[in-house]
Design a protein around this motif. Structure first.
Motif, mmCIF file in Angstrom:
data_model
loop_
_atom_site.group_PDB
_atom_site.id
_atom_site.type_symbol
_atom_site.label_atom_id
_atom_site.label_comp_id
_atom_site.label_asym_id
_atom_site.label_seq_id
_atom_site.Cartn_x
_atom_site.Cartn_y
_atom_site.Cartn_z
ATOM 1 N N ASP A 398 0.828 -1.204 0.000
ATOM 2 C CA ASP A 398 0.000 0.000 0.000
ATOM 3 C C ASP A 398 0.867 1.261 0.000
ATOM 4 N N ARG A 399 1.980 1.238 0.761
ATOM 5 C CA ARG A 399 2.890 2.385 0.777
ATOM 6 C C ARG A 399 3.517 2.601 -0.609
ATOM 7 N N ALA A 401 2.478 1.948 -3.450
ATOM 8 C CA ALA A 401 1.540 2.442 -4.462
ATOM 9 C C ALA A 401 1.441 3.959 -4.453
ATOM 10 N N GLU A 402 1.878 4.620 -3.356
ATOM 11 C CA GLU A 402 1.667 6.057 -3.196
ATOM 12 C C GLU A 402 2.940 6.890 -3.299
ATOM 13 N N ILE A 403 4.094 6.301 -3.075
ATOM 14 C CA ILE A 403 5.331 7.080 -2.915
ATOM 15 C C ILE A 403 5.942 7.486 -4.262
ATOM 16 N N SER A 413 10.379 3.603 2.979
ATOM 17 C CA SER A 413 9.099 2.903 3.156
ATOM 18 C C SER A 413 9.313 1.531 3.781
ATOM 19 N N ARG A 454 6.881 0.352 -11.256
ATOM 20 C CA ARG A 454 6.080 0.253 -10.045
ATOM 21 C C ARG A 454 4.960 -0.786 -10.219
#
Length: 464
Positions: A398-399, A401-403, A413, A454
């Motif tokens: 989940d991390r 996917a956002e960074i 992360s 990613r």
């Protein structure tokens, strides 16, 4: 040097360029380059039944791959037949050659009788003209061979560049055939005429040619030609001490290209098989040219050592720029049906993984996980992707996917996920490697992940 240095390599296109001939070519090339001379490629293709265009193409490709550039050639002996016949006629007219009408059956009987008397089998000179000698009657309709009139007395002596002074008595030599009944010249004769016409100053070749040298010297002297200086290097032996052959593995130069070896590594390694410059093991082409003056050629056979070649190749890979490595690795991917040449990260991938690899094949094996789907082993999944780690992996996914997608942010992360789940780095790093890379060991996991898209990482972590 009293004459311009001119060396040659003269492979026969009855097979591909093998390692022994490649080493001889390298020595001849380096010697010519050291002395500012010329290096010549000659194709000895008079064995029409066994010579092939495929072998010719492979020889030229191998020379190009090794970057042994030649100044003249390739010359083809089959395109020089008129010249050989001209020299044969000259020798017949001068009396240094003669026609022989012996049948194969007569020659067999001659040798059998000599063996029965305990003598060395050899041509007995029955058709050799001598003052006051009556020759046999010429058989009707039979085409003769042409034999060289070898001196009966004296010795042939030369100062070999490798072995030192060598002397062979002319009594050990018979009158060899220089032209067959169909008019095609023989090997030893073609070599002499070629070396004469091409003004070859130095002949470096395998020591299986030592017995040919006195014959060739005598023909050159009969022609009034200047003699080259000869150097006969010992054979390359396999790991078991026998002559290197196909049963020891790959012996064609181009097989080593396919096996992921770099030409600079092959040149470095081949040069050290029978030559040395002090204790130097690793050197580049410029150093080889500067050092290769013809001295320090070994008199003892060299032994092929695959592990040593891998060590040299690993060194060359490590010191080759990533920009040069990337297209070479892409070629290996193309051979596997994988389109990786356009990958923008290929240079970065080479930089990250090349220190672990002895060959380009190994490097392509490592980088394959970036271009094809991976299949982790069940035992690796069971050992590393455990229930204790799964919650952390889901949180990390989940991390990720956002960074921002870079090594530093990925590393942060991972550390934050470890801290929040009370885990240690090996626990999550091994699990990530198994799931994303399909293997347990890789370089630093943050650096490895950063070079993946990613989307690929998120997909491979799906369902943990």
């Amino acid at each position: 040097m009293t004459r311009r240095v001119r060396t040659r390599i003269a492979p026969s296109p009855t097979g591909f360029l093998h390692l022994g001939t490649a080493r001889t070519a390298l020595f001849s090339w380096a010697f010519a380059r050291h002395h500012g001379g010329d290096f010549i490629l000659r194709i000895e293709d008079t064995d029409v039944a066994r010579s092939t265009q495929e072998a010719v193409d492979q020889i030229i490709a191998a020379m190009k791959w090794l970057r042994l550039d030649y100044d003249e050639g390739p010359y083809y002996q089959m395109q020089r037949l008129d010249r050989y016949r001209q020299v044969v006629e000259q020798m017949l007219a001068e009396g240094s050659a003669y026609h022989c009408y012996c049948t194969p059956e007569e020659l067999d009987a001659m040798r059998e009788a000599q063996r029965a008397r305990g003598e060395k089998p050899r041509y007995d000179g029955r058709w050799r003209p001598e003052p006051g000698k009556t020759l046999p009657a010429v058989p009707d309709g039979m085409k003769p061979v042409v034999r060289f009139r070898n001196p009966l007395d004296g010795d042939v002596t030369w100062n070999d560049m490798v072995k030192g002074p060598i002397t062979i008595s002319n009594r050990e030599l018979d009158d060899l055939i220089i032209c067959r009944p169909d008019g095609t010249p023989t090997y030893n004769f073609c070599v002499v005429v070629d070396d004469w016409d091409m003004q070859i100053s130095h002949v470096l070749r395998g020591d299986d040619h030592v017995n040919n040298t006195p014959r060739q010297i005598n023909i050159l002297r009969a022609l009034g030609a200047e003699l080259p200086q000869y150097g006969h290097v010992p054979m390359i032996l396999g790991p078991d001490g026998d002559k290197l052959s196909k049963r020891h593995g790959a012996v064609s130069v181009m097989q080593y290209q396919e096996g992921g070896y770099l030409p600079d590594a092959m040149v470095n390694y081949l040069a050290r098989l029978g030559w040395s410059h002090g204790d130097d093991e690793l050197f580049d082409r410029d150093q080889l040219i500067a050092w290769f003056d013809g001295a320090h050629l070994a008199r003892s056979p060299a032994q092929w050592d695959a592990a040593k070649l891998n060590w040299v190749n690993a060194h060359v890979i490590k010191n080759t720029s990533d920009a040069e490595l990337a297209p070479l690795v892409a070629q290996h991917f193309a051979a596997r049906g994988i389109a990786a040449a356009a990958a923008p990260t290929l240079e970065a991938l080479c930089a990250l993984f090349k220190d672990r690899c002895a060959t380009l094949v190994e490097l392509a094996d490592w980088l394959g996980m970036y271009f094809v789907e991976v299949s982790p082993r069940e035992e690796d999944l069971a050992q590393h992707v455990t229930d204790a780690v799964r919650p952390a992996l889901r949180a990390l996914r989940d991390r990720l996917a956002e960074i921002d997608w870079d090594k530093g942010t990925i590393a942060s992360s991972i550390k934050e996920t470890l801290a929040s789940h009370g885990l240690k780095m090996p626990q999550i790093a091994h699990a990530l490697r198994v799931l994303v890379c399909g293997r347990v060991q890789t370089p630093s996991i943050d650096a490895v992940l950063a070079l993946f898209p990613r989307e690929t990482v998120l997909r491979r972590l799906q369902g943990v």
